[in-house]
Structures are given as structure tokens and as C-alpha cells.
Design a protein around this motif. Structure first.
Motif, PDB file in Angstrom:
ATOM      1  N   LYS A   4      -6.536   6.331  -7.440  1.00  0.00           N
ATOM      2  CA  LYS A   4      -5.362   7.188  -7.662  1.00  0.00           C
ATOM      3  C   LYS A   4      -5.111   7.343  -9.170  1.00  0.00           C
ATOM      4  O   LYS A   4      -5.672   6.599  -9.980  1.00  0.00           O
ATOM      5  CB  LYS A   4      -4.124   6.599  -6.958  1.00  0.00           C
ATOM      6  CG  LYS A   4      -4.287   6.462  -5.435  1.00  0.00           C
ATOM      7  CD  LYS A   4      -4.354   7.816  -4.738  1.00  0.00           C
ATOM      8  CE  LYS A   4      -4.931   7.711  -3.343  1.00  0.00           C
ATOM      9  NZ  LYS A   4      -4.030   7.698  -2.245  1.00  0.00           N
TER      10      LYS A   4
ATOM     11  N   LEU B 160       5.299   4.603   2.633  1.00  0.00           N
ATOM     12  CA  LEU B 160       5.760   5.693   3.506  1.00  0.00           C
ATOM     13  C   LEU B 160       6.445   5.141   4.757  1.00  0.00           C
ATOM     14  O   LEU B 160       7.516   5.609   5.157  1.00  0.00           O
ATOM     15  CB  LEU B 160       4.579   6.579   3.911  1.00  0.00           C
ATOM     16  CG  LEU B 160       4.006   7.476   2.812  1.00  0.00           C
ATOM     17  CD1 LEU B 160       2.576   7.916   3.145  1.00  0.00           C
ATOM     18  CD2 LEU B 160       4.902   8.699   2.605  1.00  0.00           C
TER      19      LEU B 160
ATOM     20  N   SER C 197       0.920   5.399  -4.034  1.00  0.00           N
ATOM     21  CA  SER C 197      -0.173   4.476  -3.719  1.00  0.00           C
ATOM     22  C   SER C 197      -0.846   4.072  -5.023  1.00  0.00           C
ATOM     23  O   SER C 197      -0.991   4.898  -5.929  1.00  0.00           O
ATOM     24  CB  SER C 197      -1.198   5.175  -2.824  1.00  0.00           C
ATOM     25  OG  SER C 197      -2.427   4.463  -2.816  1.00  0.00           O
TER      26      SER C 197
ATOM     27  N   TYR D  15      -9.338  17.456   2.760  1.00  0.00           N
ATOM     28  CA  TYR D  15      -9.946  16.546   3.732  1.00  0.00           C
ATOM     29  C   TYR D  15     -10.743  17.383   4.708  1.00  0.00           C
ATOM     30  O   TYR D  15     -10.358  18.511   4.991  1.00  0.00           O
ATOM     31  CB  TYR D  15      -8.845  15.735   4.436  1.00  0.00           C
ATOM     32  CG  TYR D  15      -8.180  14.829   3.394  1.00  0.00           C
ATOM     33  CD1 TYR D  15      -8.719  13.592   3.067  1.00  0.00           C
ATOM     34  CD2 TYR D  15      -7.064  15.270   2.698  1.00  0.00           C
ATOM     35  CE1 TYR D  15      -8.137  12.789   2.094  1.00  0.00           C
ATOM     36  CE2 TYR D  15      -6.481  14.475   1.721  1.00  0.00           C
ATOM     37  CZ  TYR D  15      -7.028  13.239   1.429  1.00  0.00           C
ATOM     38  OH  TYR D  15      -6.473  12.471   0.445  1.00  0.00           O
TER      39      TYR D  15
ATOM     40  N   ALA E 184      -2.954   8.687   6.366  1.00  0.00           N
ATOM     41  CA  ALA E 184      -1.865   7.719   6.188  1.00  0.00           C
ATOM     42  C   ALA E 184      -0.481   8.344   6.319  1.00  0.00           C
ATOM     43  O   ALA E 184       0.448   7.698   6.795  1.00  0.00           O
ATOM     44  CB  ALA E 184      -1.995   7.049   4.822  1.00  0.00           C
ATOM     45  N   THR E 185      -0.331   9.601   5.880  1.00  0.00           N
ATOM     46  CA  THR E 185       0.982  10.246   5.953  1.00  0.00           C
ATOM     47  C   THR E 185       1.465  10.277   7.404  1.00  0.00           C
ATOM     48  O   THR E 185       2.613   9.928   7.695  1.00  0.00           O
ATOM     49  CB  THR E 185       0.910  11.696   5.406  1.00  0.00           C
ATOM     50  OG1 THR E 185       0.115  11.723   4.219  1.00  0.00           O
ATOM     51  CG2 THR E 185       2.288  12.243   5.135  1.00  0.00           C
TER      52      THR E 185
ATOM     53  N   ASP F 163       5.660  12.225  -0.254  1.00  0.00           N
ATOM     54  CA  ASP F 163       4.358  11.561  -0.365  1.00  0.00           C
ATOM     55  C   ASP F 163       3.800  11.942  -1.735  1.00  0.00           C
ATOM     56  O   ASP F 163       3.207  13.014  -1.919  1.00  0.00           O
ATOM     57  CB  ASP F 163       3.415  11.996   0.758  1.00  0.00           C
ATOM     58  CG  ASP F 163       2.090  11.230   0.712  1.00  0.00           C
ATOM     59  OD1 ASP F 163       1.729  10.754  -0.382  1.00  0.00           O
ATOM     60  OD2 ASP F 163       1.419  11.137   1.755  1.00  0.00           O
TER      61      ASP F 163
ATOM     62  N   SER G 215       0.852  -1.201   0.000  1.00  0.00           N
ATOM     63  CA  SER G 215       0.000   0.000   0.000  1.00  0.00           C
ATOM     64  C   SER G 215       0.885   1.248   0.000  1.00  0.00           C
ATOM     65  O   SER G 215       2.092   1.160   0.258  1.00  0.00           O
ATOM     66  CB  SER G 215      -0.892   0.025   1.244  1.00  0.00           C
ATOM     67  OG  SER G 215      -0.106   0.225   2.407  1.00  0.00           O
ATOM     68  N   GLY G 216       0.250   2.381  -0.236  1.00  0.00           N
ATOM     69  CA  GLY G 216       0.963   3.651  -0.125  1.00  0.00           C
ATOM     70  C   GLY G 216       1.408   3.916   1.300  1.00  0.00           C
ATOM     71  O   GLY G 216       2.488   4.468   1.544  1.00  0.00           O
ATOM     72  N   THR G 217       0.584   3.515   2.251  1.00  0.00           N
ATOM     73  CA  THR G 217       0.919   3.697   3.662  1.00  0.00           C
ATOM     74  C   THR G 217       2.195   2.931   4.005  1.00  0.00           C
ATOM     75  O   THR G 217       3.102   3.464   4.665  1.00  0.00           O
ATOM     76  CB  THR G 217      -0.235   3.189   4.550  1.00  0.00           C
ATOM     77  OG1 THR G 217      -1.448   3.795   4.112  1.00  0.00           O
ATOM     78  CG2 THR G 217       0.004   3.517   6.008  1.00  0.00           C
TER      79      THR G 217
ATOM     80  N   CYS H 136       1.626  10.051  -3.354  1.00  0.00           N
ATOM     81  CA  CYS H 136       0.481   9.150  -3.528  1.00  0.00           C
ATOM     82  C   CYS H 136      -0.626   9.748  -4.395  1.00  0.00           C
ATOM     83  O   CYS H 136      -1.481   9.020  -4.887  1.00  0.00           O
ATOM     84  CB  CYS H 136      -0.074   8.747  -2.167  1.00  0.00           C
ATOM     85  SG  CYS H 136       1.021   7.641  -1.263  1.00  0.00           S
ATOM     86  N   GLN H 137      -0.623  11.084  -4.572  1.00  0.00           N
ATOM     87  CA  GLN H 137      -1.618  11.721  -5.436  1.00  0.00           C
ATOM     88  C   GLN H 137      -0.952  12.330  -6.670  1.00  0.00           C
ATOM     89  O   GLN H 137      -1.563  13.161  -7.340  1.00  0.00           O
ATOM     90  CB  GLN H 137      -2.364  12.821  -4.659  1.00  0.00           C
ATOM     91  CG  GLN H 137      -3.055  12.299  -3.408  1.00  0.00           C
ATOM     92  CD  GLN H 137      -3.934  13.333  -2.712  1.00  0.00           C
ATOM     93  OE1 GLN H 137      -4.032  14.476  -3.138  1.00  0.00           O
ATOM     94  NE2 GLN H 137      -4.577  12.909  -1.634  1.00  0.00           N
TER      95      GLN H 137
ATOM     96  N   THR I 206      -3.302  16.547   5.057  1.00  0.00           N
ATOM     97  CA  THR I 206      -3.080  15.409   4.170  1.00  0.00           C
ATOM     98  C   THR I 206      -3.978  14.266   4.603  1.00  0.00           C
ATOM     99  O   THR I 206      -4.704  14.365   5.602  1.00  0.00           O
ATOM    100  CB  THR I 206      -1.595  14.999   4.176  1.00  0.00           C
ATOM    101  OG1 THR I 206      -1.409  13.825   3.368  1.00  0.00           O
ATOM    102  CG2 THR I 206      -1.101  14.698   5.579  1.00  0.00           C
ATOM    103  N   PHE I 207      -3.942  13.168   3.824  1.00  0.00           N
ATOM    104  CA  PHE I 207      -4.651  11.962   4.220  1.00  0.00           C
ATOM    105  C   PHE I 207      -3.977  11.401   5.475  1.00  0.00           C
ATOM    106  O   PHE I 207      -2.762  11.521   5.640  1.00  0.00           O
ATOM    107  CB  PHE I 207      -4.601  10.962   3.057  1.00  0.00           C
ATOM    108  CG  PHE I 207      -5.370   9.703   3.310  1.00  0.00           C
ATOM    109  CD1 PHE I 207      -6.706   9.741   3.673  1.00  0.00           C
ATOM    110  CD2 PHE I 207      -4.750   8.473   3.191  1.00  0.00           C
ATOM    111  CE1 PHE I 207      -7.411   8.576   3.912  1.00  0.00           C
ATOM    112  CE2 PHE I 207      -5.451   7.297   3.420  1.00  0.00           C
ATOM    113  CZ  PHE I 207      -6.780   7.349   3.783  1.00  0.00           C
TER     114      PHE I 207
END
Ligand SMILES: *Cc1c(COP(=O)(O)O)cnc(C)c1O
Length: 373
Positions: free
Chosen positions: A192, A70, A187, A316, A94-95, A163, A65-67, A165-166, A91-92
Motif C-alpha cells: 500500500k 472496515l 490498510s 480486479y 475485503a470491503t 475504504d 489489518s485494513g479488513t 485502503c488505497q 473493489t478488493f
């Protein structure tokens, strides 16, 4: 052109991209069933090489995963117990989760009110003798100015984990997302810019030591001699996801271009409307993972758009310092005034490859009309 009353415009429609590569996805599935490389293996090796070439770095390591990308990248950069890592407050989750997973403390910074990207003056001000790394977040598909981030990092002896991921395919000043820092993290969550048909992630790096450590961490702490040198994780990119991602990667540049066309049309159609359009830094190649506008009566606007069949989102809604999961960091209301102000008015409009120009026009007209109901 007439848009009928029953128009439904999804926030994200993955169906259209999957139809565009339907044959390739089916071939990928068959190939994995036939060759049996389900976790890591030939498809993952091939996708890692292809993704590294796309991003322009020497190593890419597929993870679950992206998480986890990181988390492992931070660990490989020496982040651990007692350290601090500076990142954006908007941020999301997860960061910040990845920082906590290392035993370190997230230190949040406020954002720039026009780009919504982390405020780099605030980053420098947040450095302490415990700071180990900075995570710039390339939010919504627009890169942070990595030249400035690297300068701050060098001045204080810090590592940089992007990060991204986006931001698959984004760049700034000609530098691609995921190559300027010590490591870049992507991610492949389905929505995505490059999405798997399930979860997946990737670490990119030019550092052979980071490459080796992430390879070990993703696979139970096993090193190249197959010795378990530390307690690691079970977070391997699946062969099936890698094969499906290989089918999609050749389309990524065109899909990002399609997002940018939709963004340009939104800008033209909303130029005279009361909503605030997203700012593009002059040297940024923005890939519009999200198209986020600001509106004074945001919640009213959202419900009027919903009445007209337009799905929207908020990315968010709660800045991380006010999320229950991070309450023990001791932050409170008023600590990050820009982010707290911005989150009250942001709304994410439909954005995905193959979003039809007539759909963009319908969304824009609905926004213009929402003020007159
Ligand atoms: C999606 C995302 C992540 C995490 O990715 P997962 O694959 O869901 O673990 C991290 N950071 C940002 C900014 C994201 O958008």
C-alpha cells in the motif's frame, strides 16, 4: 540511454523504499526490542497520533489489518444482522467481507466508466429501508466525491465508512481521504502507499464514541475500565509494525509525489498510444496506488509486456458479484454492465515510489511496440 533485452521491471519494488529508510527501520526495530511494547503500547500510541495528524482527524486507532478496520468501523457505526451496506462492485474482496463479518448484506453498485469509482446515482437508487451505511472506495488512489456521498447519506440517515485502503494521502476538493465520513479505514499491507513489514490497519474518526468502540473491539471487547463488555477480537496493531510505520510516515508525501511523477510520465509517453489512460477528476489529488489503463487485447498485451520483462497486474479481474464467495447474494452476469465491461480490458502497470523514468519509458515503449509484433 539503452535498455537491454534482459530488463526486468517489477510491478512493485519495495526494496527501493526500504533502502531509503534503512537506518530508520533498524532504529525502530531496536527501539521496540529495547522498550518491549509489542502489542499496542508506546509505539502504537505515537503512531496513532502521528497518523491522525497526517490525515487531519482527532482519533486514529491501530488494528490488525485494513479488513478489520472496515469490520470494526462498520460495527461501531451500528451495522449488524439484517442491515444492508452499499459499496462498489469493483473493489478488493475485503470491503465486502467486512460487511458480511458484521452479519449484514453487501449491496453492490456499478461504477463510472471513466474514473472506475462507484456511481453515486446508483448508490442513491440502491437505498432501501434496511440500508445502514455506505462504503465509498477510494479506488486506485483517487477519492470518491465525499461531498456528494455525505449528501446522500444525510438524506437517508446513513453512516459513511470510507475504504481509504488505497488512498493514504489522497484528497478531493481539499478534503483528505479518511476524514469526511463517520470513519475512514486504512490498510498497511506492505504494497500500500504506506505499508508495514507485515499486516496492519487504522481507523480514523472525529467521533469519540466510534473511537471508543473500535478500541474495545480490537482488544477483546475491553473498555476503559478494563471490563469485557462484549465479545471482541484480537486485532491489535503490533508495536513493531507501528514503529516501522513511524519510520516510513515522514516519507509518505514524497513517495506519493514520486508516484504522481511516474503517472505524469506514463501519460506523456502513452498519449498517442491506443490504451485508455486513467481519468483524474479535476478536483482530485490522486496518489496512484495503481496506474490502471485499458487495452482492447488486454491479455495479449500482458504477455507481450511479460516477454519484455514488464510485470503487470489486474485489479480486479472478477467483479465481486461474480466471485464464488458472494454467490449467495443472488447476483448474476449482466447486473453491473459497466464493471463487467471494464474488467475485461484493465491492466495495472508498474507503479511504486522510485520507479525510474527510464523504466516508465521502457514500459510505455513496450506498450506502443506490442501492437506491431
Ligand atoms: C488492501 C485493501 C483492503 C484490505 O486490507 P488488508 O490490510 O489486506 O486487510 C480493503 N480494501 C481495499 C480497497 C484494499 O485495497
Amino acid at each position: 540511454m539503452t535498455v537491454v533485452e534482459s530488463t526486468q521491471i517489477a510491478f512493485v519494488d519495495l526494496d527501493r523504499q526500504h533502502q531509503a529508510v534503512a537506518v530508520e527501520l533498524n532504529d525502530a526495530f531496536r527501539r521496540v526490542v529495547d522498550n518491549g511494547s509489542f502489542t499496542l503500547g508506546t509505539e502504537v500510541d505515537a503512531f496513532e497520533s502521528e497518523f491522525a495528524a497526517y490525515v487531519g482527524c482527532s482519533h486514529a486507532i491501530g488494528v490488525g489489518s485494513g479488513t478489520d478496520a472496515l469490520h470494526f468501523a462498520l460495527r461501531a457505526c451500528g451495522v449488524g444482522e439484517g442491515g444492508e451496506v452499499i459499496t462498489a462492485v469493483n473493489t478488493f474482496a475485503a470491503t465486502a467481507e467486512a460487511i458480511v463479518m458484521c452479519g449484514a448484506r453487501p449491496v453492490f453498485v456499478d461504477i463510472d466508466e471513466s474514473t472506475y469509482l462507484m456511481d453515486l446515482d446508483a448508490v442513491e437508487a440502491a437505498v432501501t429501508d434496511k440500508t445502514r451505511a455506505i462504503i465509498p472506495v477510494h479506488l486506485y488512489g483517487q477519492c470518491v466525491d465525499m461531498g456528494l456521498v455525505i449528501k446522500i447519506a444525510r438524506r437517508h440517515g446513513l453512516k459513511v465508512v470510507e475504504d481509504a485502503c488505497q488512498a493514504h494521502g489522497a484528497s478531493r476538493g481539499g478534503v483528505n481521504a479518511g476524514v469526511a465520513g463517520d470513519a475512514g479505514c486504512f490498510s498497511f499491507y506492505p504494497s500500500k502507499n504506506l505499508g508495514a513489514l507485515g499486516d496492519g490497519g487504522m481507523v480514523t474518526t472525529n467521533d469519540a464514541a466510534i473511537d471508543a468502540r473500535v478500541r474495545s473491539l480490537r482488544n477483546h471487547g475491553e473498555d476503559s475500565r478494563r471490563l469485557h463488555v462484549e465479545v471482541g477480537y484480537c486485532s491489535r496493531l503490533h508495536g513493531l509494525q507501528a514503529a516501522l510505520l513511524r519510520a516510513k510516515l515522514p516519507m509518505l508525501t514524497a513517495w506519493n509525489a514520486s508516484r504522481r511523477e511516474a503517472a505524469a510520465l506514463y501519460r506523456a509517453e502513452l498519449a498517442d498510444s491506443p490504451v485508455v489512460l486513467p481519468a483524474e477528476a479535476p478536483d482530485a489529488h490522486h496518489v496512484y496506488h495503481l496506474f490502471v489503463v485499458r487495452a482492447d487485447e488486454r491479455d495479449t498485451l500482458r504477455s507481450r509486456l511479460a516477454d519484455r520483462g514488464v510485470q503487470t497486474g489486474i485489479h480486479y479481474a472478477v467483479p465481486l458479484h461474480l466471485e464464488p464467495a458472494f454467490a449467495d447474494l443472488g447476483y448474476g452476469h449482466g447486473d453491473f454492465p459497466v464493471a463487467e465491461r471494464v474488467v475485461r480490458s484493465i491492466v495495472s502497470l508498474p507503479m511504486f515510489p522510485y520507479l525510474d523514468p527510464d523504466e516508465v519509458r521502457h514500459v510505455a515503449r513496450s506498450i506502443r511496440e506490442a501492437g506491431h509484433d
